[in-house]
Design a protein around this motif. Sequence first.
Motif, short mmCIF file in Angstrom:
data_model
loop_
_atom_site.label_atom_id
_atom_site.label_comp_id
_atom_site.label_asym_id
_atom_site.label_seq_id
_atom_site.Cartn_x
_atom_site.Cartn_y
_atom_site.Cartn_z
N GLU A 24 0.84 -1.20 0.00
CA GLU A 24 0.00 0.00 0.00
C GLU A 24 0.88 1.26 0.00
OE1 GLU A 24 -2.68 -0.32 3.29
OE2 GLU A 24 -3.81 -1.93 2.35
N GLU A 25 1.92 1.25 0.83
CA GLU A 25 2.84 2.39 0.88
C GLU A 25 3.53 2.58 -0.46
OE1 GLU A 25 5.66 2.47 4.14
OE2 GLU A 25 4.10 1.85 5.54
N LEU A 26 3.92 1.45 -1.11
CA LEU A 26 4.56 1.50 -2.41
C LEU A 26 3.61 2.07 -3.46
CD1 LEU A 26 7.13 0.81 -4.02
CD2 LEU A 26 6.17 -1.47 -4.42
N ALA A 27 2.35 1.66 -3.38
CA ALA A 27 1.35 2.17 -4.32
C ALA A 27 1.17 3.68 -4.11
CB ALA A 27 0.02 1.44 -4.15
N LEU A 28 1.12 4.10 -2.84
CA LEU A 28 1.01 5.53 -2.52
C LEU A 28 2.23 6.29 -3.04
CD1 LEU A 28 -0.45 5.54 1.12
CD2 LEU A 28 -1.58 6.32 -0.96
N LYS A 29 3.42 5.72 -2.85
CA LYS A 29 4.64 6.36 -3.33
C LYS A 29 4.63 6.44 -4.86
CE LYS A 29 6.88 6.87 0.60
NZ LYS A 29 7.15 8.14 1.17
N ALA A 30 4.17 5.38 -5.53
CA ALA A 30 4.12 5.36 -7.00
C ALA A 30 3.14 6.44 -7.49
CB ALA A 30 3.70 3.99 -7.51
N ALA A 31 2.00 6.55 -6.80
CA ALA A 31 1.02 7.59 -7.17
C ALA A 31 1.63 8.98 -6.97
CB ALA A 31 -0.26 7.43 -6.34
N GLU A 32 2.39 9.14 -5.91
CA GLU A 32 3.05 10.43 -5.61
C GLU A 32 4.09 10.74 -6.69
OE1 GLU A 32 3.97 13.95 -3.48
OE2 GLU A 32 2.25 12.63 -3.41
N VAL A 33 4.85 9.72 -7.10
CA VAL A 33 5.86 9.89 -8.16
C VAL A 33 5.17 10.29 -9.46
CG1 VAL A 33 7.50 8.64 -9.63
CG2 VAL A 33 7.64 8.42 -7.14
N GLU A 34 4.03 9.62 -9.78
CA GLU A 34 3.28 9.94 -11.00
C GLU A 34 2.77 11.38 -10.95
OE1 GLU A 34 1.66 9.55 -14.67
OE2 GLU A 34 2.96 8.07 -13.72
N ARG A 35 2.24 11.78 -9.79
CA ARG A 35 1.73 13.15 -9.62
C ARG A 35 2.87 14.16 -9.79
NH1 ARG A 35 1.11 17.03 -5.90
NH2 ARG A 35 2.22 15.93 -4.28
N LEU A 36 4.02 13.88 -9.22
CA LEU A 36 5.17 14.78 -9.33
C LEU A 36 5.69 14.83 -10.76
CD1 LEU A 36 7.10 13.98 -6.03
CD2 LEU A 36 5.86 16.07 -6.60
N THR A 37 5.64 13.71 -11.49
CA THR A 37 6.07 13.68 -12.89
C THR A 37 5.16 14.56 -13.74
OG1 THR A 37 6.91 11.43 -12.61
CG2 THR A 37 6.55 12.16 -14.86
N VAL A 38 3.85 14.48 -13.51
CA VAL A 38 2.89 15.31 -14.23
C VAL A 38 3.14 16.79 -13.90
CG1 VAL A 38 0.43 15.91 -14.41
CG2 VAL A 38 1.15 13.51 -14.46
N MET A 39 3.37 17.06 -12.63
CA MET A 39 3.63 18.44 -12.21
C MET A 39 4.90 18.97 -12.87
SD MET A 39 2.59 18.56 -8.17
CE MET A 39 3.31 20.14 -7.90
N GLU A 40 5.93 18.10 -12.98
CA GLU A 40 7.19 18.51 -13.60
C GLU A 40 6.98 18.84 -15.08
OE1 GLU A 40 11.81 17.02 -13.46
OE2 GLU A 40 10.26 15.50 -13.65
N LYS A 41 6.16 18.03 -15.79
CA LYS A 41 5.85 18.30 -17.18
C LYS A 41 5.08 19.62 -17.31
CE LYS A 41 5.70 13.53 -18.85
NZ LYS A 41 4.84 12.43 -19.31
N ASP A 42 4.08 19.81 -16.43
CA ASP A 42 3.30 21.05 -16.44
C ASP A 42 4.20 22.25 -16.17
OD1 ASP A 42 1.01 19.64 -16.98
OD2 ASP A 42 0.21 19.72 -14.93
N TYR A 43 5.12 22.08 -15.24
CA TYR A 43 6.07 23.16 -14.92
C TYR A 43 6.92 23.50 -16.14
CZ TYR A 43 10.04 25.62 -12.90
OH TYR A 43 11.03 26.53 -12.65
N GLY A 44 7.37 22.47 -16.87
CA GLY A 44 8.17 22.67 -18.08
C GLY A 44 7.37 23.44 -19.13
N LYS A 45 6.09 23.05 -19.30
CA LYS A 45 5.23 23.76 -20.26
C LYS A 45 5.05 25.23 -19.84
CE LYS A 45 2.45 19.75 -21.66
NZ LYS A 45 1.12 19.14 -21.56
N LEU A 46 4.77 25.41 -18.56
CA LEU A 46 4.58 26.78 -18.05
C LEU A 46 5.85 27.61 -18.22
CD1 LEU A 46 2.50 26.15 -14.80
CD2 LEU A 46 1.71 27.21 -16.92
N GLN A 47 6.99 26.99 -17.96
CA GLN A 47 8.26 27.71 -18.11
C GLN A 47 8.48 28.09 -19.57
OE1 GLN A 47 11.67 25.56 -16.65
NE2 GLN A 47 12.81 27.45 -16.29
N LEU A 48 8.15 27.20 -20.50
CA LEU A 48 8.28 27.47 -21.93
C LEU A 48 7.33 28.62 -22.33
CD1 LEU A 48 9.57 26.71 -24.63
CD2 LEU A 48 7.71 25.06 -24.94
N GLU A 49 6.09 28.54 -21.86
CA GLU A 49 5.12 29.61 -22.14
C GLU A 49 5.60 30.94 -21.58
OE1 GLU A 49 1.08 28.76 -20.96
OE2 GLU A 49 1.16 26.77 -21.86
#
Length: 138
Positions: A18-43
């Motif tokens: 369960e903790e691993l699944a939570l950590k994986a979800a957190e990693v996925e959320r942070l990856t999406v945020m990093e992509k969004d940050y990259g887009k925002l930085q480009l804009e």
Amino acid sequence: ALKLAAKASSLQAQQLEEELALKAAEVERLTVMEKDYGKLQLELEQTKATALAEIANLEAQSRTGESKVAELERKCLTVVEFEAQAAAARLEVDRAKNESANLKKQLAKTDMELEQLMCEKAKFQMELEKEQKEHKLT
């Protein structure tokens, strides 16, 4: 006891999953945020470049406007100079007209005096001729 240990291990493994699944979800959320940050930085970089280009354009327009204002100010000064020259010329024309009128008055006065002198001359001439005739008769 073994069953209890196996059950505890199973619970622990489930908890770790369960903790691993939570950590994986957190990693996925942070990856999406990093992509969004990259887009925002480009804009943001694109917006910044557009703003800088617009500022440069406005500054160029401002310089053009300033040079037009300077040209208009020069033209206004030229107009003022011409108006001053025209006013001076009008004053000179008025002075010349006044002088001409004064000379005409003087000429008329001189003509009258000449006419008067001619009349006096004719009068003296007639008197002279009259006296000469009287002397010849006597």
